[in-house]
Design a protein around this motif. Structure first.
Motif, PDB file in Angstrom:
ATOM      1  N   GLU A   1       7.511  -4.707  12.345  1.00  0.00           N
ATOM      2  CA  GLU A   1       7.306  -6.152  12.209  1.00  0.00           C
ATOM      3  C   GLU A   1       5.838  -6.529  12.422  1.00  0.00           C
ATOM      4  OE1 GLU A   1      11.453  -8.304  13.486  1.00  0.00           O
ATOM      5  OE2 GLU A   1      10.108  -7.710  15.106  1.00  0.00           O
ATOM      6  N   VAL A   2       5.212  -5.916  13.429  1.00  0.00           N
ATOM      7  CA  VAL A   2       3.819  -6.229  13.735  1.00  0.00           C
ATOM      8  C   VAL A   2       2.896  -5.845  12.581  1.00  0.00           C
ATOM      9  CG1 VAL A   2       1.868  -5.520  15.180  1.00  0.00           C
ATOM     10  CG2 VAL A   2       4.029  -6.159  16.244  1.00  0.00           C
ATOM     11  N   LEU A   3       3.072  -4.643  12.045  1.00  0.00           N
ATOM     12  CA  LEU A   3       2.205  -4.191  10.956  1.00  0.00           C
ATOM     13  C   LEU A   3       2.420  -5.022   9.697  1.00  0.00           C
ATOM     14  CD1 LEU A   3       2.365  -0.352  11.555  1.00  0.00           C
ATOM     15  CD2 LEU A   3       0.344  -1.804  11.757  1.00  0.00           C
ATOM     16  N   GLU A   4       3.646  -5.451   9.466  1.00  0.00           N
ATOM     17  CA  GLU A   4       3.901  -6.348   8.335  1.00  0.00           C
ATOM     18  C   GLU A   4       3.169  -7.670   8.530  1.00  0.00           C
ATOM     19  OE1 GLU A   4       7.688  -8.691   6.263  1.00  0.00           O
ATOM     20  OE2 GLU A   4       8.055  -6.989   7.605  1.00  0.00           O
ATOM     21  N   GLU A   5       3.247  -8.227   9.742  1.00  0.00           N
ATOM     22  CA  GLU A   5       2.537  -9.470  10.043  1.00  0.00           C
ATOM     23  C   GLU A   5       1.029  -9.295   9.918  1.00  0.00           C
ATOM     24  OE1 GLU A   5       1.914 -12.578  13.811  1.00  0.00           O
ATOM     25  OE2 GLU A   5       3.558 -11.121  13.857  1.00  0.00           O
ATOM     26  N   ALA A   6       0.539  -8.106  10.244  1.00  0.00           N
ATOM     27  CA  ALA A   6      -0.904  -7.836  10.183  1.00  0.00           C
ATOM     28  C   ALA A   6      -1.404  -7.648   8.752  1.00  0.00           C
ATOM     29  CB  ALA A   6      -1.242  -6.604  11.008  1.00  0.00           C
ATOM     30  N   GLY A   7      -0.486  -7.578   7.787  1.00  0.00           N
ATOM     31  CA  GLY A   7      -0.896  -7.497   6.391  1.00  0.00           C
ATOM     32  C   GLY A   7      -0.733  -6.153   5.726  1.00  0.00           C
ATOM     33  N   LEU A   8       0.009  -5.227   6.328  1.00  0.00           N
ATOM     34  CA  LEU A   8       0.215  -3.924   5.707  1.00  0.00           C
ATOM     35  C   LEU A   8       1.053  -4.097   4.438  1.00  0.00           C
ATOM     36  CD1 LEU A   8      -0.390  -0.879   6.284  1.00  0.00           C
ATOM     37  CD2 LEU A   8       1.951  -0.732   7.151  1.00  0.00           C
ATOM     38  N   PRO A   9       0.592  -3.586   3.299  1.00  0.00           N
ATOM     39  CA  PRO A   9       1.333  -3.769   2.045  1.00  0.00           C
ATOM     40  C   PRO A   9       2.692  -3.073   2.062  1.00  0.00           C
ATOM     41  CG  PRO A   9      -0.946  -3.104   1.630  1.00  0.00           C
ATOM     42  CD  PRO A   9      -0.702  -2.927   3.094  1.00  0.00           C
ATOM     43  N   LYS A  10       3.579  -3.575   1.229  1.00  0.00           N
ATOM     44  CA  LYS A  10       4.914  -2.993   1.105  1.00  0.00           C
ATOM     45  C   LYS A  10       4.812  -1.532   0.667  1.00  0.00           C
ATOM     46  CE  LYS A  10       7.134  -7.356  -0.219  1.00  0.00           C
ATOM     47  NZ  LYS A  10       7.875  -8.068  -1.297  1.00  0.00           N
ATOM     48  N   GLY A  11       5.701  -0.725   1.199  1.00  0.00           N
ATOM     49  CA  GLY A  11       5.776   0.675   0.796  1.00  0.00           C
ATOM     50  C   GLY A  11       4.873   1.608   1.570  1.00  0.00           C
ATOM     51  N   VAL A  12       3.915   1.072   2.327  1.00  0.00           N
ATOM     52  CA  VAL A  12       3.012   1.930   3.095  1.00  0.00           C
ATOM     53  C   VAL A  12       3.711   2.443   4.360  1.00  0.00           C
ATOM     54  CG1 VAL A  12       0.800   2.064   4.304  1.00  0.00           C
ATOM     55  CG2 VAL A  12       0.987   0.782   2.164  1.00  0.00           C
ATOM     56  N   LEU A  13       4.554   1.612   4.946  1.00  0.00           N
ATOM     57  CA  LEU A  13       5.346   2.037   6.100  1.00  0.00           C
ATOM     58  C   LEU A  13       6.818   1.816   5.778  1.00  0.00           C
ATOM     59  CD1 LEU A  13       5.738   3.002   8.991  1.00  0.00           C
ATOM     60  CD2 LEU A  13       5.333   0.663   9.775  1.00  0.00           C
ATOM     61  N   ASN A  14       7.551   2.901   5.635  1.00  0.00           N
ATOM     62  CA  ASN A  14       8.980   2.837   5.360  1.00  0.00           C
ATOM     63  C   ASN A  14       9.731   3.302   6.601  1.00  0.00           C
ATOM     64  OD1 ASN A  14       9.010   2.347   2.239  1.00  0.00           O
ATOM     65  ND2 ASN A  14       7.489   3.948   2.595  1.00  0.00           N
ATOM     66  N   PHE A  15      10.654   2.464   7.072  1.00  0.00           N
ATOM     67  CA  PHE A  15      11.349   2.668   8.343  1.00  0.00           C
ATOM     68  C   PHE A  15      12.730   3.247   8.060  1.00  0.00           C
ATOM     69  CE2 PHE A  15      13.761   0.656  11.996  1.00  0.00           C
ATOM     70  CZ  PHE A  15      13.150   1.383  13.006  1.00  0.00           C
ATOM     71  N   VAL A  16      12.922   4.524   8.434  1.00  0.00           N
ATOM     72  CA  VAL A  16      14.162   5.225   8.092  1.00  0.00           C
ATOM     73  C   VAL A  16      14.813   5.836   9.341  1.00  0.00           C
ATOM     74  CG1 VAL A  16      13.704   5.655   5.658  1.00  0.00           C
ATOM     75  CG2 VAL A  16      12.747   7.201   7.366  1.00  0.00           C
ATOM     76  N   PRO A  17      15.341   4.992  10.237  1.00  0.00           N
ATOM     77  CA  PRO A  17      16.060   5.530  11.395  1.00  0.00           C
ATOM     78  C   PRO A  17      17.325   6.241  10.940  1.00  0.00           C
ATOM     79  CG  PRO A  17      16.382   3.163  11.209  1.00  0.00           C
ATOM     80  CD  PRO A  17      15.376   3.534  10.173  1.00  0.00           C
TER      81      PRO A  17
ATOM     82  N   VAL B   1      13.879  -0.324   6.497  1.00  0.00           N
ATOM     83  CA  VAL B   1      12.893  -1.033   5.676  1.00  0.00           C
ATOM     84  C   VAL B   1      12.308  -0.056   4.662  1.00  0.00           C
ATOM     85  CG1 VAL B   1      10.782  -2.398   5.628  1.00  0.00           C
ATOM     86  CG2 VAL B   1      12.332  -2.579   7.591  1.00  0.00           C
ATOM     87  N   ILE B   2      12.505  -0.342   3.380  1.00  0.00           N
ATOM     88  CA  ILE B   2      11.985   0.491   2.291  1.00  0.00           C
ATOM     89  C   ILE B   2      11.285  -0.412   1.293  1.00  0.00           C
ATOM     90  CG2 ILE B   2      12.564   2.066   0.406  1.00  0.00           C
ATOM     91  CD1 ILE B   2      15.021   2.930   2.030  1.00  0.00           C
ATOM     92  N   ASN B   3      10.015  -0.142   1.072  1.00  0.00           N
ATOM     93  CA  ASN B   3       9.196  -0.944   0.157  1.00  0.00           C
ATOM     94  C   ASN B   3       9.255  -2.435   0.504  1.00  0.00           C
ATOM     95  OD1 ASN B   3       7.375  -1.087  -1.992  1.00  0.00           O
ATOM     96  ND2 ASN B   3       8.982  -1.657  -3.434  1.00  0.00           N
ATOM     97  N   GLY B   4       9.302  -2.715   1.807  1.00  0.00           N
ATOM     98  CA  GLY B   4       9.348  -4.096   2.267  1.00  0.00           C
ATOM     99  C   GLY B   4      10.727  -4.719   2.252  1.00  0.00           C
TER     100      GLY B   4
END
Length: 515
Positions: free
Chosen positions: A219-235, A40-43
């Protein structure tokens, strides 16, 4: 109004209704196994052909999920996203940032058994350990939100005549979060949520062993309203992107929990200034332990044995706080050893996705082989008095193992095993008990079982660990109650879950105005 922090309670699985609810959650999660998960990058959700494959450690044939692997190009995209997001996110009111964490905590709380069931499958956690992991994740979200609301007030400074001074905290910039597999939800929550609520976007690289449950937090933080780009998931593969994340010029901090070797490597690499870098990187590192419970001649011996066994074998010893050294006064040594063996005999071992057991497997083949090798070393260094069996035919199972009469400088008394192995050593007096307890390069947790107040007070000052416990085991720190972090080669003593933790991700600023 924001209520004071309150620790999330644990589930009592002796209650039949709780057992039924958890069994239902396990069944529900089982229908979701084998799915694919994205970067997940920038949503934006990005799927790649190359995948991290998570398996159930207690059943090697069961695929939990397949998670897309990020490349260096994806990391570059994620940094660009984080740098852009930083300009807006750092200016979002602290109350709004905190309430995203509170909403996330509420989402997880409503689905607590579901998240714990994922931990059972993805990390091989027994029910109570999984429940505690999820509860701790909720605690981190709640606690750090409240702590940031307090830090937003700044700190008082003195004004002179015709002058106004304001001391406050500001966000640092994008950073990298590298959590471990052993607390695959709790530490992911804590290490990511803290910098985020402080105003910093993050690149989250989960453990390659437990990437599915980490994605659930995204997924949880996105549902909670965290804006795009604040959390980028790079496994991804640490060998491919690990150094790249640490070295990057836009990395302002690295929040790491893992091995001593990797932590030291990060510390060294972070010190080097890259082209275009205009700041010094901060390293927040928790790097393991070799933890000791000492028992003097005045101790409650039943309590001592219970503390040793449950600290050594809870989650198969796969905790940096686990007791792997029991140092006992010679007068009570034999009795404590015998009581410990008797308790260890009662521990149940099996697949927690099928039944409620005390111990399950260890996390993977590499750890299984490492622990098995240390058991062979232990047979040369002491006397094997219980356990020692290991079987990887279906899952990575290692039985609780106890060695006695081990020299304090032996390898199994000095090196972190990260498995269900505990070595017993004896001492002639309290001076020697403390001397042995302090003779490793680590300084994370420790415990003293004693009714002698002078001994306890001396240990308070002279037992050199970051988390010291009296008359209880040396594991199970609770957010807000026992802030967690250690001395020496156990890391930077960052004290996760404590009142100073968020300041690792903030810069203090003073503005002075003269009239």
């Amino acid at each position: 109004m924001v209520l004071p922090f309150k620790h999330e309670p644990f589930t009592d699985f002796k209650v039949e209704e709780n057992r039924k609810q958890f069994e239902a959650a396990l069944s529900a999660v089982r229908t979701e196994l084998g799915k694919e998960y994205p970067i997940v990058i920038n949503g934006e959700k990005i799927y790649t052909d190359d995948k991290l494959v998570s398996i159930n450690p207690s059943n090697k044939d069961e695929v939990i999920g397949k998670v897309s692997k990020a490349t260096k190009e994806h990391v570059e995209q994620a940094f660009a996203s984080a740098v852009e997001a930083y300009e807006k996110w750092r200016k979002v009111p602290v109350e709004d940032r905190a309430h995203i964490l509170f909403r996330a905590a509420a989402i997880v709380r409503r689905r607590k058994h579901e998240f714990s069931a994922w931990l059972v499958h993805d990390a091989g956690k027994p029910w109570d350990q999984a429940d505690g992991d999820t509860a701790e994740g909720i605690d981190f979200l709640e606690y750090y939100g409240r702590q940031m609301l307090e830090l937003e007030k700044g700190k008082p400074v003195v004004d002179r005549a015709n002058e106004n001074n304001k001391y406050f905290y500001k966000a640092m910039g994008p950073g990298v979060v590298i959590p471990p597999w052993n607390f695959a939800f709790a530490i992911v929550c804590g290490t990511a949520a803290a910098p985020i609520v402080a105003g910093n976007p993050v690149l989250l690289k989960p453990s390659e062993n437990t990437p599915v449950i980490a994605y659930k937090l995204v997924e949880v933080l996105e549902e909670a309203g965290l804006p795009k780009g604040v959390l980028n998931f790079v496994p991804g593969d640490p060998k491919e992107i690990g150094d790249y994340l640490v070295d990057h010029k836009d990395t302002h901090f690295i929040n790491f929990t893992g091995s001593r070797a990797t932590g030291v490597r990060i510390f060294e690499r972070a010190a080097k200034i890259q082209e275009g870098q205009q700041h010094l990187k901060r390293v927040i590192a928790e790097m393991g332990g070799k933890d000791t419970i000492i028992v003097d001649e005045t101790a409650d011996l039943d309590l001592a044995a219970e503390s040793i066994v449950h600290s050594a074998f809870g989650f198969s010893g796969q905790k940096c706080s686990a007791c792997s050294r029991a140092v006992i006064h010679e007068d009570v040594y034999d009795e404590v050893l015998e009581k410990s063996i008797e308790i260890a005999k009662t521990l149940t071992i099996g697949n927690p996705s099928e039944e409620n057991v005390y111990m399950a497997s260890v996390v993977n083949q590499t750890q299984f082989d490492k622990i098995k090798n240390y058991i062979e070393i232990g047979k040369e260094e002491g006397e094997l008095v219980f356990g020692g069996e290991a079987d990887d035919s279906k899952g990575f199972f290692v039985h609780p193992t106890i060695f006695k009469d081990v020299d304090p400088n032996a390898r199994i008394m000095q090196e972190e095993i990260f498995g269900p192995v505990v070595a017993f050593s004896k001492a002639k007096d309290f001076d020697e008990l403390l001397e042995i307890a302090n003779n490793t390069e680590y300084g994370l947790t420790g415990a003293v079982i004693s009714t002698n107040r002078d001994h306890l007070e001396r240990a308070r000052e002279d037992f050199h660990v970051g988390n010291l416990y009296f008359n209880r085991g040396c594991t199970a720190a609770i957010v807000g109650y026992q802030p967690f972090g250690g001395f020496k080669m156990s890391g930077t003593d960052s004290k996760a879950g404590g009142p100073d933790y968020l300041q690792h991700f903030l810069e203090a600023k003073i503005v002075s105005e003269q009239f």
